[in-house]
Design an enzyme around this catalytic site. Structure first.
Site, PDB file in Angstrom:
ATOM      1  N   GLY A  70       0.819  -1.210   0.000  1.00  0.00           N
ATOM      2  CA  GLY A  70       0.000   0.000   0.000  1.00  0.00           C
ATOM      3  C   GLY A  70       0.850   1.255   0.000  1.00  0.00           C
ATOM      4  N   HIS A 125       4.661   2.089  -7.897  1.00  0.00           N
ATOM      5  CA  HIS A 125       3.694   0.978  -7.890  1.00  0.00           C
ATOM      6  C   HIS A 125       2.807   1.031  -9.132  1.00  0.00           C
ATOM      7  CE1 HIS A 125       4.238   1.478  -3.369  1.00  0.00           C
ATOM      8  NE2 HIS A 125       4.570   0.217  -3.555  1.00  0.00           N
ATOM      9  N   ARG A 166       8.464   4.913   2.107  1.00  0.00           N
ATOM     10  CA  ARG A 166       9.109   5.438   3.321  1.00  0.00           C
ATOM     11  C   ARG A 166       9.584   6.881   3.132  1.00  0.00           C
ATOM     12  NH1 ARG A 166      10.788  -0.301   3.993  1.00  0.00           N
ATOM     13  NH2 ARG A 166       9.900  -0.971   5.980  1.00  0.00           N
TER      14      ARG A 166
END
Ligand code: PAF
Length: 311
Positions: free
Chosen positions: A32, A38, A188
Protein backbone atom coordinates in the site's frame (compact mmCIF):
# COMPACT_ATOMS: atom_id res chain seq x y z
CA UNK A 1 -9.60 -4.34 -17.85
CA UNK A 2 -11.82 -2.73 -15.22
CA UNK A 3 -10.81 0.81 -14.27
CA UNK A 4 -12.40 0.40 -10.83
CA UNK A 5 -10.89 -2.62 -9.11
CA UNK A 6 -13.03 -5.00 -7.11
CA UNK A 7 -11.91 -4.83 -3.49
CA UNK A 8 -11.71 -8.15 -1.64
CA UNK A 9 -10.58 -8.91 1.90
CA UNK A 10 -11.30 -12.54 2.78
CA UNK A 11 -9.94 -15.58 0.95
CA UNK A 12 -13.48 -16.47 -0.10
CA UNK A 13 -14.04 -13.03 -1.65
CA UNK A 14 -10.70 -13.29 -3.43
CA UNK A 15 -11.46 -16.78 -4.79
CA UNK A 16 -14.89 -15.65 -6.05
CA UNK A 17 -13.42 -12.58 -7.79
CA UNK A 18 -10.65 -14.65 -9.39
CA UNK A 19 -13.06 -17.27 -10.68
CA UNK A 20 -14.89 -14.55 -12.63
CA UNK A 21 -11.69 -13.65 -14.57
CA UNK A 22 -11.15 -15.38 -17.89
CA UNK A 23 -7.63 -15.44 -19.31
CA UNK A 24 -4.20 -14.79 -17.85
CA UNK A 25 -3.46 -12.93 -14.63
CA UNK A 26 -0.54 -10.67 -13.69
CA UNK A 27 0.10 -10.06 -10.00
CA UNK A 28 1.46 -6.89 -8.40
CA UNK A 29 2.14 -7.23 -4.67
CA UNK A 30 2.35 -4.10 -2.53
CA UNK A 31 2.18 -2.95 1.05
CA UNK A 32 0.00 0.00 0.00
CA UNK A 33 0.85 3.70 0.31
CA UNK A 34 0.95 3.50 -3.46
CA UNK A 35 3.14 5.89 -5.43
CA UNK A 36 4.05 6.27 -9.10
CA UNK A 37 6.50 3.38 -8.83
CA UNK A 38 3.69 0.98 -7.89
CA UNK A 39 1.44 2.38 -10.60
CA UNK A 40 4.19 1.73 -13.14
CA UNK A 41 4.20 -1.94 -12.02
CA UNK A 42 0.45 -2.07 -12.62
CA UNK A 43 0.79 -0.35 -15.99
CA UNK A 44 3.39 -2.87 -17.12
CA UNK A 45 1.31 -5.73 -15.71
CA UNK A 46 -1.50 -4.83 -18.13
CA UNK A 47 0.92 -5.41 -21.00
CA UNK A 48 1.75 -8.91 -19.81
CA UNK A 49 -1.64 -10.47 -19.03
CA UNK A 50 -5.38 -10.16 -19.58
CA UNK A 51 -6.10 -9.24 -15.96
CA UNK A 52 -4.23 -7.53 -13.14
CA UNK A 53 -4.57 -8.46 -9.48
CA UNK A 54 -3.01 -6.19 -6.84
CA UNK A 55 -2.40 -7.12 -3.22
CA UNK A 56 -2.27 -4.46 -0.50
CA UNK A 57 -1.02 -5.87 2.77
CA UNK A 58 1.48 -4.64 5.34
CA UNK A 59 2.95 -8.06 6.01
CA UNK A 60 3.84 -8.41 9.70
CA UNK A 61 6.19 -11.37 9.24
CA UNK A 62 8.74 -9.31 7.29
CA UNK A 63 9.14 -6.73 10.07
CA UNK A 64 11.31 -7.37 13.13
CA UNK A 65 10.36 -6.00 16.55
CA UNK A 66 11.36 -2.33 16.69
CA UNK A 67 11.00 -1.78 12.92
CA UNK A 68 8.31 0.48 11.43
CA UNK A 69 5.43 -2.05 11.20
CA UNK A 70 3.06 0.07 13.33
CA UNK A 71 4.11 3.37 11.72
CA UNK A 72 3.95 2.02 8.15
CA UNK A 73 1.39 4.16 6.24
CA UNK A 74 -1.99 2.49 5.68
CA UNK A 75 -3.99 4.41 3.07
CA UNK A 76 -6.44 1.93 1.50
CA UNK A 77 -8.97 4.53 0.25
CA UNK A 78 -6.29 6.62 -1.45
CA UNK A 79 -4.70 3.43 -2.84
CA UNK A 80 -8.00 2.36 -4.41
CA UNK A 81 -8.36 5.83 -5.97
CA UNK A 82 -4.80 5.68 -7.30
CA UNK A 83 -5.40 2.22 -8.77
CA UNK A 84 -8.50 3.37 -10.60
CA UNK A 85 -6.27 5.80 -12.58
CA UNK A 86 -4.35 2.87 -14.11
CA UNK A 87 -7.03 0.17 -13.83
CA UNK A 88 -6.88 -3.18 -12.07
CA UNK A 89 -9.35 -6.04 -11.91
CA UNK A 90 -9.10 -7.24 -8.34
CA UNK A 91 -7.45 -5.93 -5.18
CA UNK A 92 -6.83 -8.29 -2.28
CA UNK A 93 -6.39 -6.37 0.97
CA UNK A 94 -6.47 -9.09 3.61
CA UNK A 95 -6.47 -8.61 7.36
CA UNK A 96 -3.68 -10.37 9.25
CA UNK A 97 -6.11 -13.23 10.00
CA UNK A 98 -7.11 -13.53 6.33
CA UNK A 99 -3.46 -13.78 5.30
CA UNK A 100 -2.38 -15.93 8.26
CA UNK A 101 -5.42 -17.94 9.46
CA UNK A 102 -2.94 -19.81 11.66
CA UNK A 103 0.51 -18.51 12.61
CA UNK A 104 2.90 -19.86 9.95
CA UNK A 105 5.67 -22.06 11.28
CA UNK A 106 7.26 -22.73 7.87
CA UNK A 107 10.41 -20.76 7.01
CA UNK A 108 11.64 -20.33 3.43
CA UNK A 109 15.39 -19.73 3.28
CA UNK A 110 16.60 -18.79 -0.21
CA UNK A 111 20.23 -19.35 0.82
CA UNK A 112 23.25 -16.97 0.54
CA UNK A 113 21.36 -14.33 -1.45
CA UNK A 114 19.03 -13.84 1.53
CA UNK A 115 21.76 -13.61 4.17
CA UNK A 116 23.95 -10.75 2.96
CA UNK A 117 23.24 -6.97 2.93
CA UNK A 118 19.55 -6.43 3.84
CA UNK A 119 19.42 -10.03 5.04
CA UNK A 120 22.31 -9.42 7.44
CA UNK A 121 20.92 -6.12 8.74
CA UNK A 122 17.33 -7.51 8.88
CA UNK A 123 17.86 -11.26 9.55
CA UNK A 124 14.18 -12.30 9.54
CA UNK A 125 13.06 -10.00 6.71
CA UNK A 126 13.43 -12.16 3.60
CA UNK A 127 11.87 -15.24 5.22
CA UNK A 128 8.79 -13.09 5.88
CA UNK A 129 8.77 -11.78 2.31
CA UNK A 130 9.20 -15.32 0.92
CA UNK A 131 6.31 -16.55 3.04
CA UNK A 132 3.81 -13.91 1.99
CA UNK A 133 4.87 -13.97 -1.68
CA UNK A 134 4.50 -17.77 -1.78
CA UNK A 135 1.07 -17.55 -0.15
CA UNK A 136 -0.11 -14.96 -2.70
CA UNK A 137 1.32 -16.93 -5.64
CA UNK A 138 -0.47 -20.07 -4.42
CA UNK A 139 -3.78 -18.33 -3.74
CA UNK A 140 -3.84 -16.22 -6.92
CA UNK A 141 -1.89 -18.46 -9.37
CA UNK A 142 -0.80 -15.68 -11.72
CA UNK A 143 1.10 -16.33 -14.97
CA UNK A 144 3.46 -13.46 -14.15
CA UNK A 145 4.28 -11.45 -11.02
CA UNK A 146 6.00 -8.06 -11.19
CA UNK A 147 8.34 -6.65 -8.55
CA UNK A 148 10.24 -3.37 -8.49
CA UNK A 149 13.99 -3.27 -9.04
CA UNK A 150 14.11 -0.73 -6.18
CA UNK A 151 14.20 -3.74 -3.83
CA UNK A 152 16.83 -5.47 -5.96
CA UNK A 153 17.80 -8.01 -3.32
CA UNK A 154 14.16 -8.88 -2.66
CA UNK A 155 13.76 -9.50 -6.40
CA UNK A 156 16.85 -11.76 -6.39
CA UNK A 157 15.54 -13.67 -3.35
CA UNK A 158 12.12 -14.15 -4.99
CA UNK A 159 13.70 -15.33 -8.26
CA UNK A 160 15.81 -17.82 -6.27
CA UNK A 161 13.04 -19.51 -4.27
CA UNK A 162 10.59 -19.47 -7.21
CA UNK A 163 13.24 -21.28 -9.28
CA UNK A 164 14.28 -23.70 -6.52
CA UNK A 165 10.69 -24.58 -5.54
CA UNK A 166 9.49 -24.80 -9.16
CA UNK A 167 6.69 -22.34 -8.51
CA UNK A 168 4.96 -22.00 -11.89
CA UNK A 169 5.14 -18.23 -12.38
CA UNK A 170 7.30 -15.82 -14.39
CA UNK A 171 8.97 -13.14 -12.25
CA UNK A 172 9.35 -9.80 -13.99
CA UNK A 173 11.53 -6.99 -12.61
CA UNK A 174 10.52 -3.37 -13.27
CA UNK A 175 12.92 -0.41 -13.37
CA UNK A 176 13.13 2.08 -10.48
CA UNK A 177 11.01 5.21 -10.83
CA UNK A 178 12.78 8.35 -9.53
CA UNK A 179 11.56 11.81 -8.60
CA UNK A 180 13.01 14.76 -10.53
CA UNK A 181 15.60 15.24 -7.74
CA UNK A 182 16.91 11.70 -8.33
CA UNK A 183 15.45 10.17 -5.15
CA UNK A 184 14.01 6.70 -5.82
CA UNK A 185 10.27 6.58 -5.07
CA UNK A 186 9.53 4.74 -1.84
CA UNK A 187 6.58 4.65 0.56
CA UNK A 188 9.11 5.44 3.32
CA UNK A 189 10.06 8.78 1.68
CA UNK A 190 7.02 10.31 3.35
CA UNK A 191 8.78 9.93 6.71
CA UNK A 192 11.44 12.45 5.55
CA UNK A 193 11.41 16.13 6.62
CA UNK A 194 12.29 18.73 3.95
CA UNK A 195 15.89 18.90 5.21
CA UNK A 196 16.17 15.11 5.27
CA UNK A 197 14.82 14.93 1.76
CA UNK A 198 17.74 17.12 0.64
CA UNK A 199 20.20 14.74 2.33
CA UNK A 200 18.46 11.74 0.74
CA UNK A 201 19.55 12.99 -2.68
CA UNK A 202 23.09 11.88 -1.78
CA UNK A 203 22.12 8.24 -2.46
CA UNK A 204 21.43 8.74 -6.16
CA UNK A 205 24.42 11.11 -6.44
CA UNK A 206 26.60 8.36 -4.95
CA UNK A 207 25.34 5.96 -7.60
CA UNK A 208 26.12 8.47 -10.37
CA UNK A 209 29.69 8.90 -9.04
CA UNK A 210 30.18 5.14 -8.90
CA UNK A 211 28.97 4.71 -12.46
CA UNK A 212 31.29 7.49 -13.64
CA UNK A 213 34.22 5.74 -11.91
CA UNK A 214 33.24 2.39 -13.43
CA UNK A 215 33.23 3.94 -16.90
CA UNK A 216 36.96 4.68 -16.40
CA UNK A 217 37.63 0.95 -15.91
CA UNK A 218 38.95 1.27 -12.34
CA UNK A 219 38.88 -1.74 -9.95
CA UNK A 220 35.59 -2.64 -8.30
CA UNK A 221 36.92 -1.45 -4.92
CA UNK A 222 37.40 2.05 -6.38
CA UNK A 223 33.93 2.07 -7.90
CA UNK A 224 32.62 1.31 -4.43
CA UNK A 225 34.83 3.99 -2.84
CA UNK A 226 33.49 6.64 -5.24
CA UNK A 227 29.96 6.05 -3.90
CA UNK A 228 31.10 5.77 -0.29
CA UNK A 229 32.84 9.16 -0.45
CA UNK A 230 29.63 10.90 -1.51
CA UNK A 231 27.67 9.35 1.36
CA UNK A 232 30.44 10.09 3.90
CA UNK A 233 30.57 13.73 2.82
CA UNK A 234 26.82 14.27 3.24
CA UNK A 235 25.90 15.52 6.68
CA UNK A 236 22.69 13.86 7.91
CA UNK A 237 23.35 10.60 6.06
CA UNK A 238 24.54 7.62 8.07
CA UNK A 239 25.61 4.88 5.63
CA UNK A 240 24.85 1.26 6.53
CA UNK A 241 26.61 -0.27 3.53
CA UNK A 242 27.68 0.19 -0.05
CA UNK A 243 27.96 -3.03 -2.03
CA UNK A 244 28.63 -4.23 -5.55
CA UNK A 245 27.16 -7.56 -6.64
CA UNK A 246 27.20 -9.68 -9.78
CA UNK A 247 23.83 -8.77 -11.29
CA UNK A 248 23.28 -12.33 -12.53
CA UNK A 249 23.36 -14.19 -9.22
CA UNK A 250 23.86 -11.50 -6.55
CA UNK A 251 27.36 -12.71 -5.57
CA UNK A 252 28.93 -10.00 -3.41
CA UNK A 253 32.05 -8.59 -5.13
CA UNK A 254 32.85 -5.71 -2.76
CA UNK A 255 31.27 -4.24 0.34
CA UNK A 256 31.84 -1.48 2.88
CA UNK A 257 30.29 -0.69 6.25
CA UNK A 258 28.18 -3.58 7.49
CA UNK A 259 28.88 -5.44 4.21
CA UNK A 260 32.67 -5.22 4.57
CA UNK A 261 33.07 -8.71 6.01
CA UNK A 262 30.31 -10.40 3.96
CA UNK A 263 32.34 -11.09 0.80
CA UNK A 264 32.89 -14.81 0.19
CA UNK A 265 36.26 -14.85 -1.66
CA UNK A 266 35.52 -18.18 -3.36
CA UNK A 267 32.15 -17.07 -4.78
CA UNK A 268 33.65 -13.70 -5.72
CA UNK A 269 36.52 -15.39 -7.58
CA UNK A 270 34.11 -17.69 -9.42
CA UNK A 271 32.02 -14.70 -10.47
CA UNK A 272 35.03 -12.87 -11.93
CA UNK A 273 36.09 -16.07 -13.73
CA UNK A 274 32.67 -16.41 -15.33
CA UNK A 275 32.90 -12.90 -16.79
CA UNK A 276 36.66 -12.84 -17.53
CA UNK A 277 36.29 -13.59 -21.24
CA UNK A 278 34.05 -10.53 -21.73
CA UNK A 279 36.37 -8.15 -19.84
CA UNK A 280 33.37 -6.46 -18.17
CA UNK A 281 30.67 -7.68 -15.83
CA UNK A 282 27.05 -6.59 -15.52
CA UNK A 283 27.02 -5.69 -11.85
CA UNK A 284 24.77 -3.78 -9.47
CA UNK A 285 25.70 -1.18 -6.87
CA UNK A 286 23.49 -1.11 -3.77
CA UNK A 287 23.38 1.40 -0.94
CA UNK A 288 21.61 1.53 2.40
CA UNK A 289 21.72 4.53 4.69
CA UNK A 290 19.84 6.13 7.51
CA UNK A 291 18.60 9.66 6.91
CA UNK A 292 17.31 10.84 10.28
CA UNK A 293 15.22 7.95 11.58
CA UNK A 294 14.44 6.62 8.08
CA UNK A 295 16.37 3.79 6.48
CA UNK A 296 16.62 4.20 2.71
CA UNK A 297 17.97 1.86 0.04
CA UNK A 298 18.83 2.49 -3.59
CA UNK A 299 20.63 0.66 -6.41
CA UNK A 300 21.50 0.74 -10.09
CA UNK A 301 23.15 -1.47 -12.64
CA UNK A 302 26.75 -0.73 -13.50
CA UNK A 303 29.22 -2.30 -15.94
CA UNK A 304 32.45 -3.03 -14.07
CA UNK A 305 35.81 -4.01 -15.45
CA UNK A 306 36.92 -7.56 -14.53
CA UNK A 307 40.22 -7.97 -16.29
CA UNK A 308 43.56 -8.15 -14.44
CA UNK A 309 44.07 -5.36 -11.88
CA UNK A 310 40.48 -4.20 -12.20
CA UNK A 311 39.32 -7.00 -9.87
O1 PAF B 1 8.07 -4.93 -1.73
C1 PAF B 1 7.11 -4.94 -0.93
O2 PAF B 1 6.35 -3.98 -0.81
C2 PAF B 1 6.88 -6.17 -0.05
O3 PAF B 1 8.07 -6.70 0.41
C3 PAF B 1 6.02 -7.24 -0.73
C4 PAF B 1 6.71 -7.83 -1.96
C5 PAF B 1 4.68 -6.64 -1.12
C6 PAF B 1 5.76 -8.39 0.24
O4 PAF B 1 5.10 -7.96 1.38
Amino acid sequence: MNPKPQLTHTREELAAALSALEGSVALVMTMGALHRGHLELVRQAHELADHVVVTIFVNPTQFAPGEDYDAYPRTLDADMEALSTVGADVVWAPSNDDAYPVPATTRIDAGPVAHILEGATRPTHFAGVALVVTKALNLIRPEVALFGQKDAQQLAVIRTFVRDLDIPVRIQGVEIVRDSDGVALSSRNQYLSDAEREHARALSRAIDEARAAAALGVPVSEVLRAAQQVLDAEEGVEPDYVAIVDDDDFTLLAGSGSAADQVNPELRGASFERWAAQGTMRARILLAARVGATRLIDNADVMVSVSGDAR
